[in-house]
Design an enzyme around this catalytic site. Sequence first.
Site, PDB file in Angstrom:
ATOM      1  N   ASP A 277      -9.995  -0.550  -1.310  1.00  0.00           N
ATOM      2  CA  ASP A 277      -8.918  -1.529  -1.484  1.00  0.00           C
ATOM      3  C   ASP A 277      -9.573  -2.809  -1.989  1.00  0.00           C
ATOM      4  O   ASP A 277     -10.106  -3.567  -1.201  1.00  0.00           O
ATOM      5  CB  ASP A 277      -8.207  -1.748  -0.159  1.00  0.00           C
ATOM      6  CG  ASP A 277      -7.131  -2.820  -0.248  1.00  0.00           C
ATOM      7  OD1 ASP A 277      -6.796  -3.253  -1.348  1.00  0.00           O
ATOM      8  OD2 ASP A 277      -6.634  -3.230   0.828  1.00  0.00           O
TER       9      ASP A 277
ATOM     10  N   HIS B 243      -6.736  -5.924  -7.905  1.00  0.00           N
ATOM     11  CA  HIS B 243      -7.424  -7.074  -7.305  1.00  0.00           C
ATOM     12  C   HIS B 243      -8.889  -6.795  -6.995  1.00  0.00           C
ATOM     13  O   HIS B 243      -9.261  -5.711  -6.561  1.00  0.00           O
ATOM     14  CB  HIS B 243      -6.661  -7.631  -6.098  1.00  0.00           C
ATOM     15  CG  HIS B 243      -6.591  -6.768  -4.875  1.00  0.00           C
ATOM     16  ND1 HIS B 243      -7.501  -6.873  -3.850  1.00  0.00           N
ATOM     17  CD2 HIS B 243      -5.706  -5.832  -4.482  1.00  0.00           C
ATOM     18  CE1 HIS B 243      -7.163  -6.028  -2.878  1.00  0.00           C
ATOM     19  NE2 HIS B 243      -6.089  -5.373  -3.243  1.00  0.00           N
TER      20      HIS B 243
ATOM     21  N   HIS C 214      -8.474  -0.894   5.078  1.00  0.00           N
ATOM     22  CA  HIS C 214      -9.042  -2.079   5.720  1.00  0.00           C
ATOM     23  C   HIS C 214     -10.067  -1.739   6.800  1.00  0.00           C
ATOM     24  O   HIS C 214     -10.193  -2.432   7.802  1.00  0.00           O
ATOM     25  CB  HIS C 214      -7.932  -3.002   6.270  1.00  0.00           C
ATOM     26  CG  HIS C 214      -7.232  -3.761   5.175  1.00  0.00           C
ATOM     27  ND1 HIS C 214      -6.415  -4.847   5.392  1.00  0.00           N
ATOM     28  CD2 HIS C 214      -7.242  -3.585   3.832  1.00  0.00           C
ATOM     29  CE1 HIS C 214      -5.960  -5.303   4.246  1.00  0.00           C
ATOM     30  NE2 HIS C 214      -6.436  -4.542   3.268  1.00  0.00           N
TER      31      HIS C 214
ATOM     32  N   GLU D 121      -5.840 -11.573  -3.666  1.00  0.00           N
ATOM     33  CA  GLU D 121      -4.657 -10.766  -3.343  1.00  0.00           C
ATOM     34  C   GLU D 121      -4.478 -10.658  -1.838  1.00  0.00           C
ATOM     35  O   GLU D 121      -3.368 -10.728  -1.323  1.00  0.00           O
ATOM     36  CB  GLU D 121      -4.794  -9.369  -3.960  1.00  0.00           C
ATOM     37  CG  GLU D 121      -3.532  -8.505  -3.877  1.00  0.00           C
ATOM     38  CD  GLU D 121      -3.429  -7.655  -2.617  1.00  0.00           C
ATOM     39  OE1 GLU D 121      -2.375  -7.043  -2.418  1.00  0.00           O
ATOM     40  OE2 GLU D 121      -4.381  -7.611  -1.806  1.00  0.00           O
ATOM     41  N   GLU D 122      -5.595 -10.482  -1.141  1.00  0.00           N
ATOM     42  CA  GLU D 122      -5.533 -10.204   0.301  1.00  0.00           C
ATOM     43  C   GLU D 122      -5.040 -11.403   1.116  1.00  0.00           C
ATOM     44  O   GLU D 122      -4.765 -11.267   2.304  1.00  0.00           O
ATOM     45  CB  GLU D 122      -6.908  -9.743   0.811  1.00  0.00           C
ATOM     46  CG  GLU D 122      -7.370  -8.406   0.237  1.00  0.00           C
ATOM     47  CD  GLU D 122      -6.618  -7.208   0.806  1.00  0.00           C
ATOM     48  OE1 GLU D 122      -5.752  -7.404   1.681  1.00  0.00           O
ATOM     49  OE2 GLU D 122      -6.905  -6.084   0.362  1.00  0.00           O
TER      50      GLU D 122
ATOM     51  N   ASP E 175      -3.185  -0.306  -6.990  1.00  0.00           N
ATOM     52  CA  ASP E 175      -3.716  -0.636  -5.668  1.00  0.00           C
ATOM     53  C   ASP E 175      -3.759   0.618  -4.806  1.00  0.00           C
ATOM     54  O   ASP E 175      -3.253   1.663  -5.198  1.00  0.00           O
ATOM     55  CB  ASP E 175      -2.848  -1.721  -5.010  1.00  0.00           C
ATOM     56  CG  ASP E 175      -3.640  -2.627  -4.070  1.00  0.00           C
ATOM     57  OD1 ASP E 175      -4.616  -2.160  -3.453  1.00  0.00           O
ATOM     58  OD2 ASP E 175      -3.275  -3.811  -3.933  1.00  0.00           O
TER      59      ASP E 175
HETATM   60 CO    CO Z   1      -5.805  -4.767   1.239  1.00  0.00          CO
HETATM   61 ZN    ZN Z   2      -5.143  -3.954  -2.007  1.00  0.00          ZN
END
Ligand code: CO
Ligand code: ZN
Length: 347
Positions: free
Chosen positions: A174, A64, A315, A204-205, A227
């Site tokens: 990420d 992603h 994150h 995606e998130e 990922d």
């Molecule tokens: Co993420």
């Molecule tokens: Zn991810």
Amino acid sequence: MELLRKLSEAAGVPGYEEEIRGLVKAELEGLVDELRTDVLGNVVGLKRGSGKSKNKKKVMLAAHMDEIGFLVRHIEKEGFLRIEPLGGFDPRVLLAERVVVHTSSGDLLGTIGAKPVHILTEEEKKKPVEIKDLFIDLGLPAEEVKRLVRVGDTVTMRQEFVEFGEVVSGKALDDRVGIYVMIEALRKVRDHQCDIYVVATTQEEVGLRGAKVSGFEVSPDVAIALDVTLACDVPGVNEAEQITKLGQGVAIKLKDAASISNPKLVRRLVELAEGNGIKYQLEILPRGGTDAGALQLTKEGVAAATVSVPTRNVHTVVEMAHKGDIQGAIDLVAAFLEVAHEGDYTL
Ligand code: CO
Ligand code: ZN
């Protein structure tokens, strides 16, 4: 790692991936036979395989492009911005960070602030900070802010990508590290009989949304999501809860909250890792998911798994991944692509 630097530092909150998409398309251009973008912004590249059969197998890699970020939700009369998160942030890591507000007249730098600790009451000090307490300060007079910024403008974290020790660190690893692995594996793969679809997904998130439609479009036989996963190998976490360890190899996912990896596919990946001397670890992630969750449920079902890069501080703007694990992921995916035409993953 220059490519990973560019990918990490590019902007692209869910639904507004244009900057990162431009970069990914430019990079894929010379590596694929066909390249297109769909309505939701997914970039779909096809590299045709050497297989002669009419029903050549289709393998899809998905990583992603979107990163967690914000939209401007409200502009206070003093010129401070209130923000709406796109994706799961821990508000504790947002205070005192720098951000970029992307406006129609250009990018503006800003800081994230909250009521200063020095003037919090004892009661307030006990409460965890929430996103609604935070504001962006652009260092501009209110009239200037109102002239330049619109509700709905996107906001990304600002962070320089760095290499130190045996790791890389920055924002949006990420899942820009997944994009990097996808591109480098495609560069590395030699003879492959199956058609390879490389898909840089969007949104995606916020719920695997890009993967949902691109899976339908491609309709693959086998899908591998690329990922990050959690590496909680840090003080205060007991071994049973660490999920993965940084530097202990690429992670082959068994399950997360969105999918159970196809067991035959997992076995194949493990055999390939062992056969090629690629260090690996098996991963069970209790919460969170990857594009594999959406891809597995495409049409009448797809054999899907996730190849993960263990990452600390997921994150946050100091996400950290080990160079050896990243290389392991590239090697494993490239090895898989060369044999992906073999085998039947129907359970
Ligand atoms: Co993420
Ligand atoms: Zn991810």
